[in-house]
Design a protein around this motif. Structure first.
Motif: not given
Length: 523
Positions: A124-125, A121-122
């Protein structure tokens, strides 16, 4: 016939012997046979008895062997049971550990999976944020290009112009702020200066200072006062200007007061006045001449006093400037105690203590004699007298041990040699002995009572005693109310209260004493 008869007798004798032999042999054989039979019978009986005893012994041994076997078997079974129990326990523990490890492994994998998901997720962020940053940069560049087209200024030119504008604004604001501060300081400077002076007077102005700063000059009659004052006060003004001493001529009969914090100047003024009155010629020119001669006389006397005291104490090789400082000690007092006499006492005590401890007595005596030379400076200094004296001793080539003892006798610096605590102890002995230092009895007793009252104001304190001329406070506490930890805390609290509520010279040692007594009476 006779031969035949003899022969027949002989034959008969032989036959008798032979028959008797055979008969005797038969009886012997019979007896032997009987004996053999008896022996066989007894042997058989012994064999039977032996067989019976052997059987009984065999049975006993068999029973003992069986009992031993049963005993060993029970012990062996117990050992086997214990081993089995231990094995079972270890198996249970290993199972528990396996279960725990399997759970921890499951939790670890779950966490790793979560972390992997979070990292993903990180990432992607982070990618999205990078894209946004790139877009923002592009927009910023486009806006700058658009502004440059509109204003006909490059970015560097616009930046420099903006900096110049901000600098000018900051300068004007700073100037106005400085001007307002200066105006405010002009308004409050006198008030602040008065406050500082008042605080200094409150901290320094004591009753003892007045006693140490004034000398009384006795005169035979009050007629001399008019001659000392002179026409329109010219003589007294000339005398005050020449000596630097304030001369107070009041209604006190047959006495003139000489007021000055410098004892040498007071002594010069006293001797000058004495010479002028004896001479009878009192006018400004004569006053200046007499004061000048008196100053030279006092200076010579100071050097002679220094040399005499150094010779008396057996100290050699002191720098002439230090000798002059030693002579100046005669005209200096500390709490009413003459400084030169105090230094001589400290020197003697230091030498005695050092010789008792097997140390260098001459070096200790030298350090004790010079320990207070920092109290006689020719000009005012902000340094403590111990540090100032140490600096002078270093300057004039004194031993490192002597310098350390001078600088550390009031704990301003660390003690590095053995004579330093000896000088400190000797200084305390000379200053603390009864009658050495002058204090008014009321202030002294009041200070001791205040010390005891401060200690008695705390809960659990039974008695309090101020000893060592108020340098130590001993506090007796009730053992059932104050334990060892509270005793330490109580000593800290009493010390803090003394610091906040009292003014005292030097330091005060607070000792809290707690004891438990068990008393029984045998009757």
């Amino acid at each position: 016939m006779k031969i035949n008869v003899g022969f027949s007798v002989l034959m008969g004798f032989l036959i008798g012997i032979i028959t008797s032999y055979f008969f005797g042999r038969k009886t012997i054989l019979r007896k032997y046979i009987q004996l053999l039979e008896k022996a066989n019978f007894q042997a058989k009986k012994i064999i039977k008895n032996a067989e019976k005893e052997g059987e009984s012994i065999k049975k006993k041994k068999m029973l003992q062997a069986k009992e031993k076997f049963i005993e060993l078997k029970s012990i062996h079974e117990k050992d086997i049971n214990l081993r089995e129990r231990k094995i079972i326990d270890t198996e249970n523990k290993t199972r528990e550990k396996e279960n725990r490890l399997s759970k921890e492994i499951e939790i670890y994998f779950k966490r790793n999976n979560r972390l992997e998901i979070q990292i993903h997720d990180y990432e992607n962020k982070y990618k999205i944020l990078k894209k946004k940053q790139e877009e923002f940069r592009n927009l910023h560049v486009k806006k700058i290009e658009l502004l440059e087209k509109i204003s006909n200024y490059s970015s560097e030119e616009a930046k420099n112009e903006l900096i110049e504008i901000l600098k000018n604004e900051a300068k004007t604001k700073a100037q106005s702020y400085i001007q307002s501060i200066i105006e405010e300081s002009h308004l409050t400077a006198k008030m602040e200066a008065k406050k500082i002076v008042i605080q200094a007077i409150q901290r320094i102005g004591t009753e003892q200072a007045m006693e140490n700063a004034v000398s009384v000059f006795n005169i035979e009659s009050d007629d001399v006062k008019g001659r000392i004052i002179g026409r329109e006060g010219r003589n007294i003004r000339a005398l005050e200007k020449a000596t630097g001493v304030e001369i107070i001529v009041d209604d006190t009969p047959e006495a003139i007061l000489l007021s000055c914090f410098n004892p040498i100047r007071r002594e010069v003024a006293r001797l000058s006045l004495h010479k002028l009155i004896i001479d009878g010629r009192i006018h400004p020119a004569r006053i200046e001449e007499i004061v000048e001669k008196t100053e030279k006389q006092i200076e010579e006397e100071i050097i002679e006093i220094g040399k005499k005291n150094i010779i008396d104490l057996g100290i050699h090789g002191i720098h002439p400037e230090l000798i002059r400082m030693v002579g100046r000690m005669k005209y200096r007092s500390s709490y009413g105690q003459n400084l030169l006499q105090h230094s001589r006492e400290v020197a003697h005590l230091s030498g005695i203590l050092a010789s008792e401890l097997g140390l260098n007595a001459k070096l200790a005596k030298r350090a004790g004699f010079l320990h207070d030379i920092g109290k006689v400076p020719e000009s005012e200094s902000e340094l403590p007298h111990a540090v100032l004296g140490m600096q002078w001793a270093e300057k004039y080539g004194e031993n490192i041990e002597v310098c350390n003892a001078i600088g550390s006798h009031h704990d301003e610096i660390e003690m590095k040699v053995l004579i330093s605590p000896i000088v400190q102890i000797s200084d305390s002995i000379s200053g603390a002995r009864p009658g050495a230092r002058r204090n008014s009895f009321e202030s002294y007793s009041k200070r001791l009572k205040n010390l005891e009252d401060i200690a008695l104001s705390f809960n659990g304190v039974n008695k309090a005693f101020a000893i060592q001329a108020g340098r130590e406070l001993r506090v007796l506490v009730e053992s059932d109310k104050i334990d060892d930890k509270k005793a330490f805390q109580l000593s800290c609290e009493i010390t803090e209260k003394i610091k906040n509520e009292m003014t005292y010279p030097g330091q005060i040692k607070v000792t809290v004493i707690r004891e438990t007594r068990a008393v029984q009476i045998a009757r």
